[in-house]
Each structure stands twice: as structure tokens, then as C-alpha cells.
Design a protein around this motif. Structure first.
Motif, PDB file in Angstrom:
ATOM      1  N   CYS A 182       0.849  -1.188   0.000  1.00  0.00           N
ATOM      2  CA  CYS A 182       0.000   0.000   0.000  1.00  0.00           C
ATOM      3  C   CYS A 182       0.889   1.244   0.000  1.00  0.00           C
ATOM      4  N   ARG A 183       0.772   2.060  -1.039  1.00  0.00           N
ATOM      5  CA  ARG A 183       1.577   3.279  -1.131  1.00  0.00           C
ATOM      6  C   ARG A 183       0.824   4.473  -0.552  1.00  0.00           C
ATOM      7  N   ASP A 184       1.549   5.327   0.134  1.00  0.00           N
ATOM      8  CA  ASP A 184       0.969   6.560   0.711  1.00  0.00           C
ATOM      9  C   ASP A 184      -0.324   6.288   1.471  1.00  0.00           C
ATOM     10  N   PRO A 185      -0.286   5.372   2.431  1.00  0.00           N
ATOM     11  CA  PRO A 185      -1.529   5.054   3.153  1.00  0.00           C
ATOM     12  C   PRO A 185      -1.916   6.160   4.118  1.00  0.00           C
ATOM     13  N   ILE A 186      -3.209   6.391   4.236  1.00  0.00           N
ATOM     14  CA  ILE A 186      -3.711   7.294   5.267  1.00  0.00           C
ATOM     15  C   ILE A 186      -3.748   6.551   6.596  1.00  0.00           C
ATOM     16  N   SER A 187      -4.084   5.288   6.526  1.00  0.00           N
ATOM     17  CA  SER A 187      -3.977   4.398   7.676  1.00  0.00           C
ATOM     18  C   SER A 187      -3.372   3.106   7.170  1.00  0.00           C
ATOM     19  N   VAL A 188      -2.637   2.421   8.031  1.00  0.00           N
ATOM     20  CA  VAL A 188      -1.955   1.200   7.596  1.00  0.00           C
ATOM     21  C   VAL A 188      -2.985   0.102   7.346  1.00  0.00           C
ATOM     22  N   HIS A 225      -3.208  10.643 -10.271  1.00  0.00           N
ATOM     23  CA  HIS A 225      -4.047  10.005  -9.257  1.00  0.00           C
ATOM     24  C   HIS A 225      -4.755  10.995  -8.338  1.00  0.00           C
ATOM     25  N   ALA A 226      -4.057  12.064  -7.973  1.00  0.00           N
ATOM     26  CA  ALA A 226      -4.594  12.949  -6.941  1.00  0.00           C
ATOM     27  C   ALA A 226      -5.464  14.064  -7.501  1.00  0.00           C
ATOM     28  N   ASN A 227      -5.650  14.114  -8.804  1.00  0.00           N
ATOM     29  CA  ASN A 227      -6.597  15.052  -9.419  1.00  0.00           C
ATOM     30  C   ASN A 227      -7.923  14.342  -9.638  1.00  0.00           C
ATOM     31  N   ASP A 228      -9.007  15.015  -9.324  1.00  0.00           N
ATOM     32  CA  ASP A 228     -10.320  14.402  -9.549  1.00  0.00           C
ATOM     33  C   ASP A 228     -11.348  15.443  -9.989  1.00  0.00           C
ATOM     34  N   TYR A 229     -10.884  16.499 -10.647  1.00  0.00           N
ATOM     35  CA  TYR A 229     -11.799  17.569 -11.028  1.00  0.00           C
ATOM     36  C   TYR A 229     -12.447  17.313 -12.393  1.00  0.00           C
ATOM     37  N   CYS A 230     -13.537  18.042 -12.640  1.00  0.00           N
ATOM     38  CA  CYS A 230     -14.132  18.171 -13.959  1.00  0.00           C
ATOM     39  C   CYS A 230     -13.957  19.623 -14.391  1.00  0.00           C
ATOM     40  N   GLY A 270      -6.652   2.920  -6.670  1.00  0.00           N
ATOM     41  CA  GLY A 270      -5.906   1.791  -6.138  1.00  0.00           C
ATOM     42  C   GLY A 270      -4.860   2.161  -5.108  1.00  0.00           C
ATOM     43  N   PHE A 271      -4.658   1.280  -4.123  1.00  0.00           N
ATOM     44  CA  PHE A 271      -3.644   1.487  -3.089  1.00  0.00           C
ATOM     45  C   PHE A 271      -2.241   1.167  -3.594  1.00  0.00           C
ATOM     46  N   GLY A 272      -2.146   0.484  -4.738  1.00  0.00           N
ATOM     47  CA  GLY A 272      -0.835   0.137  -5.275  1.00  0.00           C
ATOM     48  C   GLY A 272      -0.168   1.279  -6.010  1.00  0.00           C
ATOM     49  N   GLY A 273      -0.917   2.355  -6.288  1.00  0.00           N
ATOM     50  CA  GLY A 273      -0.353   3.542  -6.927  1.00  0.00           C
ATOM     51  C   GLY A 273      -0.199   4.655  -5.914  1.00  0.00           C
ATOM     52  N   TYR A 274       0.556   5.700  -6.271  1.00  0.00           N
ATOM     53  CA  TYR A 274       0.810   6.785  -5.327  1.00  0.00           C
ATOM     54  C   TYR A 274      -0.487   7.511  -4.963  1.00  0.00           C
ATOM     55  N   GLY A 275      -0.505   8.084  -3.765  1.00  0.00           N
ATOM     56  CA  GLY A 275      -1.586   8.952  -3.317  1.00  0.00           C
ATOM     57  C   GLY A 275      -0.975  10.290  -2.948  1.00  0.00           C
ATOM     58  N   GLY A 276      -0.481  10.371  -1.723  1.00  0.00           N
ATOM     59  CA  GLY A 276       0.255  11.572  -1.320  1.00  0.00           C
ATOM     60  C   GLY A 276      -0.579  12.836  -1.428  1.00  0.00           C
ATOM     61  N   TYR A 277       0.099  13.948  -1.638  1.00  0.00           N
ATOM     62  CA  TYR A 277      -0.558  15.233  -1.851  1.00  0.00           C
ATOM     63  C   TYR A 277      -1.591  15.532  -0.766  1.00  0.00           C
ATOM     64  N   PHE A 328      -4.322  11.999   0.241  1.00  0.00           N
ATOM     65  CA  PHE A 328      -5.354  11.719  -0.758  1.00  0.00           C
ATOM     66  C   PHE A 328      -6.080  10.419  -0.443  1.00  0.00           C
ATOM     67  N   VAL A 329      -7.403  10.478  -0.469  1.00  0.00           N
ATOM     68  CA  VAL A 329      -8.240   9.305  -0.226  1.00  0.00           C
ATOM     69  C   VAL A 329      -8.636   8.704  -1.574  1.00  0.00           C
ATOM     70  N   ARG A 330      -8.419   7.404  -1.729  1.00  0.00           N
ATOM     71  CA  ARG A 330      -8.750   6.765  -3.003  1.00  0.00           C
ATOM     72  C   ARG A 330     -10.238   6.906  -3.307  1.00  0.00           C
ATOM     73  N   ARG A 331     -10.527   7.031  -4.617  1.00  0.00           N
ATOM     74  CA  ARG A 331     -11.908   7.335  -4.995  1.00  0.00           C
ATOM     75  C   ARG A 331     -12.253   6.775  -6.371  1.00  0.00           C
ATOM     76  N   VAL A 332     -13.546   6.797  -6.664  1.00  0.00           N
ATOM     77  CA  VAL A 332     -14.081   6.286  -7.922  1.00  0.00           C
ATOM     78  C   VAL A 332     -15.133   7.282  -8.409  1.00  0.00           C
TER      79      VAL A 332
END
Length: 531
Positions: free
Chosen positions: A225-231, A447-452, A473-480, A483-487
Motif C-alpha cells: 500500500c503506497r501513501d496510506p492514510i492508515s496502515v 491520481h490525486a486530481n479528480d476535477y471536472c 488503487g492502493f498500489g499507486g501513489y496517493g500523497g498530496y 489523498f483518499v482513493r476514490r471512484v
């Protein structure tokens, strides 16, 4: 003259035979033909049954050791069971298959496989045969019922491996080898069956929901898990996506690239089957385009597409051979009771890295052949679209964003956390989208952009919404900034020709529809307004 022609034809024929022989010999050594494609060969021979299974090991220090048994007798599964992590050794599974018509009267076929140190038949009448790696075979007369006979054997890796292919069954216990790769046998009984492609339609209430998931970055095994907010282990991302599938019940899923994290997926087939299983189990159609990481493992784009398009509920296609890239195709969503298209979804391959790093550093761009294909396809479909009794709408999905995503002065809603890594060369595909009445284009990659973002035309009128999916995905970078993963979701109402989009996140307020907004109304791109 006739003799000269005959000599020429004879020479050409000999050359063809020589080339084919060279390819087949070379393929037996280095697999010029994509190795995973071999797994589909048994489906073309429904009479084949497995008569024996074994493992061959060899030392990498011995130049004359090939880990290959007699190819006229044994078929080798082209996967090193150590995934090339063994310093001085390799191991390969070999399968012996025969056509039923060639079996001798008393010859037996394999009806079951088990793994373990102890004989599974101890104390009972069944006679199990031992093979290297902790494999135990149960063989019976080839007259055994068809439902019991094993017709193909494959290898997947990791404790989280799944096999959703029809009639395949993965074994829970890994092969007993001193390796962290945990190779697992998966077997097929009977044939692969006829693959029925789903025909997506607008629902009876006039609605249609698309779930766009991007940058899954799945690994072979659990991964990190990369850049986790929680382990948390990366298996949690499968639970996250499954939860959204169950709650949102989308009619279609669009996977917009980097489903596989090439560096951590030495067996791309294992990673592919993990995301496919989510949709196959729920009977949800899905489409796939590739990103810049998908083919950095052991499968190239063509092999990945062959694998994906031969899975249940997949609508993926390689696209025309004369168009650059793999995965340029259109998915037509039919009206509820109509044979005419209500929605057209254009999928395009944005390739990988810049072919001219000196002038245009960074990432690649859509090519003229792709833009021509898009325009020609859109034009050719117009007559059918006009026959639809409601307003027809077009959407497009890509992986790498267009150059116009960089326009910081444009209105946008959502998060802009990182500089868009759009190509430096502008292919002008945005203009083609506007000219062919595409109302929304959505990408992944950053990954960390989610705008329209709203793009206007020369008359300063709303022309196109350009969206990001956001990294899922948790396998890619988050950071910034955590960042919370989203769909991203697109709720489409064909009765009003309206599109509303929003996101769902993995942690925090997971029930909330984030940045919900109307993008299209009456079939027209509308200016910013919240619902």
C-alpha cells in the motif's frame, strides 16, 4: 517463363517454411509468441484431456539446462514458478495432453489434483500419484464422465489469486516450494464454453450508470500500500471496489488504465483476473483501456487485450489493426427496447511515454490515425443515432489527460492537487471531440486530481466537460495531503438527456457523493451548477 515462376514460388514457399520454423523454435526458447496466449490453445481443441502433470527444475548456472521436457510430449506453462527470483534455479509446470481419440484402451486421464506433503489417499481406496513440488494426481479411466476430466492446467500466484474463468477452479494450497511467490495450480474441467458478450442497454426507467475506476495498480500477490492514510493491506482495495459495486449497482464499469502495476506484477494474468473477478461474479459488463504501466510486466498490450477480451462480461476490443495503439473501440449502449444506440462510449489508447523526449518530454499523445478513426466512426454512426427516439449522447474515455487539462483559468470543480502530466504536444483531439458532439471526456493517470473542467468553444459557450476519475488503487501513489482513493460515477438519465457526476471515497464519509454536479442537460453541455 513458367519454369522461372515455378522456381520463384518454390523459393518463396521454402522461405515461409523456414521463417515459421525459426519462429516456432525461437518461441520454444524465448517465447516470441506472447506466452500467455498459449493458455488459450486448448480451447481450440475440445478433445484434449490432461494425462499427466509434473514440474521440471533446472540450474541457471548450467547453460545446457533448459527446464523443458520433450515438447512433443509435454506442454510447458510459460511461467517460472519462482517468477525469476531464484538466483540459481528455475522451475516450470509441464502438462501432458492428448486427444481422446489417440488414447490407448487402458490409458488414464487426470481427474483431480491436490497439493501437500501427505498422500491424500492414505487409508482409502483411491490411489494418488506423487509428483515434484507436492503435487498429487488422481488418474482414472479415460471413459470417466466428462464433468470430471481435467482438460487444462494453469499457474497463478499469491494467496489472493482468483480464477473467474468458466469451468476453472483454483487450488487453495500453494505448491510446496521454497518461494514467496506462492504458485497455485488452477484447473479446468470440460471446455471453456462459448463466451457470450453482454449487450448493455438503457434500463426500463431510462437510466444508465457508469462507474469509472482508474489506476488500480494491482500487483501479483498482495503488493504494498503506497501513501496510506492508515496502515492497511492492499487487499482492502478489492473490498472498497466491491462495496461500491454492491451499493451503486452500475450498469457498466469503465477501467481507464493502469489496472496493473507493471513493476510489482511479474505475472500480469494473476493481477488481471483479480479485477475481472469483481465484475464477473456480479455479472456487470466492463470495458478496459490501457495506461502507461499495464504492459510493464510480462505481457504486452496485445497479449493483455487477448486475455481481457476472452473473459466473461468483458466488452474490451483491440480495435482496428491499422490504427495506432491497442484498445481503440466504441461501446454502444442500446435503448431499452431499441436496436439503436442511445449512448456511444469511445475508448482510446493514449500510449505511454513521449517518442520525442527532447522536444516533448513526458508522455505520449493520440496519433493522427486514431483521430481519423474516431472522426470516421462517429460520422458513420450518425444515421443510426438519429434513429434513436430520444437524444443520443457521446462520451469518451482515455488514460493520459489531454493538453487542455492544464488550463488553470478554466472553471473546474473537484480537487487539483498535482500538475497535470498531459503531453507537451497537443494532438488537437479536443477539437475533434467537440466537433463530433462528445459531451464528456474522462481520464485517469494523475491520481490525486479528480476535477471536472469546462471547456468552451469559439463562441464562449460550454462545449465539453473534461474530467478525472481520481486514483482508485492502493498500489499507486496517493500523497498530496493525504489523498483518499476514490471512484467516479456518471448517472445518466436518457429521458432528460442529462448526466450527473459524483465521486465516492474509500475512507472518511464513505456514503457521501462528493462534488456532485450536473454536466449535461437536454443533451447539451451546461455551465457549472450543483444539483
Amino acid at each position: 517463363m513458367n519454369r522461372r515462376i515455378l522456381r520463384t514460388v518454390s523459393k518463396l514457399g521454402a522461405l515461409v517454411v523456414l521463417v515459421l520454423t525459426f519462429v516456432l523454435i525461437l518461441d520454444s526458447q524465448v517465447s516470441v509468441i506472447p506466452s500467455r496466449l498459449h493458455q488459450y490453445l486448448p480451447t481450440h481443441h475440445p478433445g484434449l484431456v490432461v494425462t499427466d502433470v509434473t514440474i521440471a527444475t533446472c540450474s541457471t548456472l548450467n547453460l545446457f539446462s533448459t527446464c523443458r521436457l520433450d515438447p512433443s510430449v509435454w506442454y510447458r506453462v510459460e511461467k517460472d514458478l519462482f517468477l525469476n527470483t531464484g538466483w540459481t534455479y528455475k522451475a516450470y509446470l509441464h502438462v501432458q495432453r492428448k486427444n481422446e481419440e489417440e488414447l490407448l484402451p487402458d490409458e488414464k486421464v487426470v481427474v483431480d489434483l491436490k497439493m501437500g506433503r501427505l498422500d491424500p489417499g492414505a487409508g482409502v481406496d483411491k490411489k494418488w500419484e506423487s509428483r515434484p513440488g507436492g503435487i498429487w494426481l488422481l488418474r482414472s479411466s479415460h471413459h470417466t464422465g466428462e464433468s470430471k476430466r481435467i482438460t487444462a492446467v494453469d499457474v497463478l500466484f499469491g494467496a489472493d489469486a482468483v480464477d473467474p474463468r468458466p469451468n476453472w477452479e483454483i487450488k487453495d494450497t500453494p505448491l510446496l516450494m521454497d518461494t514467496h511467490t506462492e504458485p497455485r495450480l488452477t484447473i479446468r474441467r470440460g471446455t471453456s464454453g462459448k463466451l457470450e458478450k453482454p449487450v448493455p442497454r438503457i434500463r426500463k426507467d431510462g437510466k444508465f450508470k457508469i462507474m469509472q475506476a482508474s489506476d488500480l495498480h494491482l500487483a501479483t500477490g498482495f503488493g504494498t500500500c503506497r501513501d496510506p492514510i492508515s496502515v492497511k493491506p492492499t487487499r482492502e482495495h478489492l473490498n472498497f471496489w466491491g462495496k461500491l459495486l454492491d451499493e451503486e449497482k452500475p450498469d457498466l464499469v469503465v477501467l481507464s488504465g493502469d489496472q496493473i502495476n507493471g513493476d510489482t506484477a511479474p505475472d500480469a494474468q494473476t493481477a488481471t483476473l483479480k479485477f475481472a473477478e469483481l465484475f464477473i461474479r456480479r455479472k456487470i459488463p466492463y470495458t478496459v483501456i490501457f495506461g502507461n504501466h499495464d504492459d510493464e510486466g510480462d505481457l504486452n498490450r496485445n497479449a493483455l487485450m487477448t486475455l481481457t477480451q476472452n473473459l466473461p462480461y468483458s466488452l474490451a476490443k483491440p480495435g482496428p489493426a491499422d490504427v495506432e495503439g491497442v484498445g481503440n473501440y466504441v461501446v454502444e449502449i442500446l435503448g431499452h427496447t431499441s436496436s439503436h444506440s442511445a449512448l456511444s462510449l469511445y475508448m482510446l489508447d493514449t500510449h505511454k511515454y513521449s517518442p520525442d523526449e527532447r522536444r516533448y518530454p513526458g508522455y505520449d499523445w493520440l496519433k493522427p490515425s486514431q483521430i481519423s478513426w474516431f472522426r470516421n466512426t462517429a460520422q458513420s454512426l450518425k444515421k443510426d443515432h438519429q434513429a434513436y427516439t430520444h437524444i443520443h449522447m457521446n462520451l469518451a474515455f482515455i488514460h493520459i489527460p489531454l493538453s487542455e487539462y492544464r488550463k488553470v483559468k478554466n472553471y473546474y470543480k473537484g480537487s487539483w492537487r498535482e500538475a497535470p502530466t498531459a503531453p507537451r504536444f497537443n494532438s488537437e483531439f479536443k477539437d475533434a471531440l467537440v466537433n463530433e458532439n462528445v459531451v464528456v471526456v474522462s481520464c485517469g493517470h494523475d491520481h490525486a486530481n479528480d476535477y471536472c473542467m469546462l471547456e468552451k468553444n469559439e463562441k464562449d459557450l460550454p462545449a465539453l466537460w473534461m474530467c478525472y476519475a481520481g486514483g482508485a488503487g492502493f498500489g499507486g501513489y496517493g500523497g498530496y495531503g493525504g489523498f483518499v482513493r476514490r471512484v467516479r460515477f456518471f448517472n445518466i438519465d436518457m429521458n432528460a438527456a442529462r448526466i450527473i457526476s459524483y465521486k465516492r471515497v474509500e475512507s472518511g464519509n464513505t456514503e457521501e457523493r462528493v462534488d456532485e454536479m450536473m454536466l449535461v442537460d437536454g443533451g447539451k453541455v451546461v455551465p457549472p451548477q450543483t444539483t
